[in-house]
Design an enzyme around this catalytic site. Structure first.
Site, PDB file in Angstrom:
ATOM      1  N   LYS A  86       0.826  -1.217   0.000  1.00  0.00           N
ATOM      2  CA  LYS A  86       0.000   0.000   0.000  1.00  0.00           C
ATOM      3  C   LYS A  86       0.861   1.268   0.000  1.00  0.00           C
ATOM      4  O   LYS A  86       0.475   2.292  -0.544  1.00  0.00           O
ATOM      5  CB  LYS A  86      -0.938  -0.001   1.197  1.00  0.00           C
ATOM      6  CG  LYS A  86      -2.038  -1.032   1.046  1.00  0.00           C
ATOM      7  CD  LYS A  86      -3.152  -0.834   2.042  1.00  0.00           C
ATOM      8  CE  LYS A  86      -4.391  -1.598   1.636  1.00  0.00           C
ATOM      9  NZ  LYS A  86      -4.241  -3.066   1.791  1.00  0.00           N
ATOM     10  N   GLU A 108     -10.502   6.500   2.394  1.00  0.00           N
ATOM     11  CA  GLU A 108     -11.384   5.517   3.000  1.00  0.00           C
ATOM     12  C   GLU A 108     -10.502   4.400   3.545  1.00  0.00           C
ATOM     13  O   GLU A 108      -9.416   4.162   3.031  1.00  0.00           O
ATOM     14  CB  GLU A 108     -12.330   4.937   1.927  1.00  0.00           C
ATOM     15  CG  GLU A 108     -11.756   3.769   1.090  1.00  0.00           C
ATOM     16  CD  GLU A 108     -10.594   4.131   0.171  1.00  0.00           C
ATOM     17  OE1 GLU A 108     -10.308   5.340   0.004  1.00  0.00           O
ATOM     18  OE2 GLU A 108      -9.946   3.201  -0.353  1.00  0.00           O
ATOM     19  N   SER A 376       2.126  -9.715  -0.424  1.00  0.00           N
ATOM     20  CA  SER A 376       1.709  -8.306  -0.459  1.00  0.00           C
ATOM     21  C   SER A 376       1.925  -7.575   0.865  1.00  0.00           C
ATOM     22  O   SER A 376       2.117  -6.367   0.883  1.00  0.00           O
ATOM     23  CB  SER A 376       0.241  -8.216  -0.863  1.00  0.00           C
ATOM     24  OG  SER A 376      -0.564  -9.054  -0.047  1.00  0.00           O
TER      25      SER A 376
END
Ligand SMILES: *Cc1c(COP(=O)(O)O)cnc(C)c1O
Length: 408
Positions: A86, A108, A376
């Site tokens: 991210k 969000e 990830s």
């Protein structure tokens, strides 16, 4: 004229009139940055000094021997700052916010990971930051709320609808409409209206570019398959993009939850519970009923628990370039245990979905071939969920004791 980001009918930008100019500014800033060689260098420098780029490609020797087939490699996005891929997206968007001269970011968040990443970026760049989070998620994800607030973000619990991620997205769009002159909305994955799917994938492509060079250096040939988990689709598109034009099979793994026939899952591309629709400004497969009402989703991995999916992946499914599979909660916990025990790495529950499918396929592949799994994120954030799944009595005793401290 602005290109509208259509992927053979998927994608697009279905926007309220009032946001059109803001999107045009964003599209223009992004297109200019993309063609400016200084920009990508600035991004790579930032990620190599503030995060951990290039992230390593780890040879999983013990798992390879255990399964007896293809040589298994793990791309270590867990080693990024804030613990997942991210960071690639939020830091990239942060650089664009600076170029646009805006001073405030909003986002969000569902599980809280994207909120923490955005609040981190805002602290570093000196932006004001507001995070929208469903009230239910605020209650479930207290550690992430704690960190967002320490990082200086205002966390607003959303009390509309089901009080989860999709309601937080609606609230963030409302804020954006009211404050678009100063504010950029840092969308967390390769979804939403154009240019977000393309822009988020662009920043995440750093994963695939590095992985391709790393595997060629190690193996002197391409891998036969690349595996990634699929929530909104950003880590998958990031690693896949490096191999898109190569003869490499690309496999996306969705959250099968309690099973695809139970209705309790988050599979948009493998289940019959999803259909094509337009919501939240773009067209893709959504988990929705016949009236277009979004369904409840379920996954042991909060980050995969999403009703829509990247329009780019929906398109790559239709063309057959990417194959999609689903892993159940049970399979995920087993694959996670095995990986921790054999390799000493702790994948996030999300990432463990990709491991499940790779483990199913590795034994039937040649020992001369290699595969890559995209890890990830890191799993230590999942300690509450994982400890529950393992039913660890010592952990339960610890939590009870800890809670007791606040009773006096
Ligand atoms: C958020 C998250 C995901 C899901 O997002 P994508 O956009 O599909 O990549 C996957 N893994 C981890 C560790 C995450 O935090």
């Amino acid at each position: 004229m602005i290109e509208r980001g259509h992927y053979d009918g998927f994608g697009g930008a279905y926007l309220p009139e009032i946001l059109v100019a803001t999107f045009e500014e964003l599209v223009e800033t992004f297109q200019k940055a993309k063609t400016d060689p200084v920009f990508w260098q600035e991004y790579v420098d930032l990620m190599s000094t503030y995060s951990c780029r290039p992230t390593p490609l780890t040879f999983a020797g013990n798992l390879t021997r255990h399964f007896g087939g293809a040589r298994i490699y793990i791309k270590r996005e867990d080693l990024n700052h804030t613990g997942a891929h991210k960071a690639n997206n939020v830091m990239g968007q942060g650089l664009l916010v600076k170029r646009m001269g805006k001073t405030r970011v909003i986002a969000e968040t569902g599980a809280g990971q994207h909120g923490v990443a955005t609040a981190t970026m805002a602290a570093k760049f000196g932006f004001a930051c507001t995070i929208y989070m469903g009230e239910v998620d605020v209650e479930r994800q207290r550690p992430n709320v704690f960190w967002m607030e320490r990082l200086g973000a205002e966390v607003i619990p959303v009390t509309e609808g089901s009080r989860t991620l999709k309601d937080a997205i609606n609230e963030a769009f409302r804020d954006w409409v009211a404050n678009m002159d100063t504010t950029h909305y840092v969308l967390g994955t390769a979804c939403g209206p154009h240019p977000f799917p393309e822009m988020v994938s662009y920043f995440q492509s750093i994963i695939g570019t590095e992985a391709r060079a790393q595997i060629l250096r190690r193996e002197e040939k391409l891998p036969v398959r690349v595996y990634a988990c699929v929530g909104g689709g950003s880590n998958a598109l990031g690693i896949f993009s490096g191999f898109m034009d190569d003869p490499v099979a690309l496999v996306g793994v969705e959250a099968g939850g309690k099973g695809l026939d139970t209705g309790q899952h988050a599979s948009r591309l493998c289940s019959k519970d999803a259909s094509i629709g337009v919501a939240q400004g773009y067209k893709t497969y959504f988990l929705q009923d016949a009236d277009g009402q979004m369904k409840e989703t379920h996954s042991v991995a909060a980050g995969l628990d999403y009703v829509g999916v990247s329009p780019i992946l929906a398109h790559l499914k239709e063309t057959g370039r990417v194959r999609f599979e689903a892993a159940t909660d049970r399979e995920v916990v087993d694959a996670l245990s095995l990986t921790i025990r054999m390799e000493g790495v702790i994948p996030a529950l999300e990432s463990a979905h990709a491991f499940v499918q790779a483990f199913k396929e590795a034994p039937s592949l040649s020992t001369d071939d290699s595969i890559i799994i995209n890890q990830s994120g890191r799993g230590d954030k999942d300690i509450f969920t994982i400890a529950d799944a393992f039913n660890d009595p010592k952990w339960q005793a610890f939590i009870i004791k800890k809670a007791g401290q606040y009773h006096a």
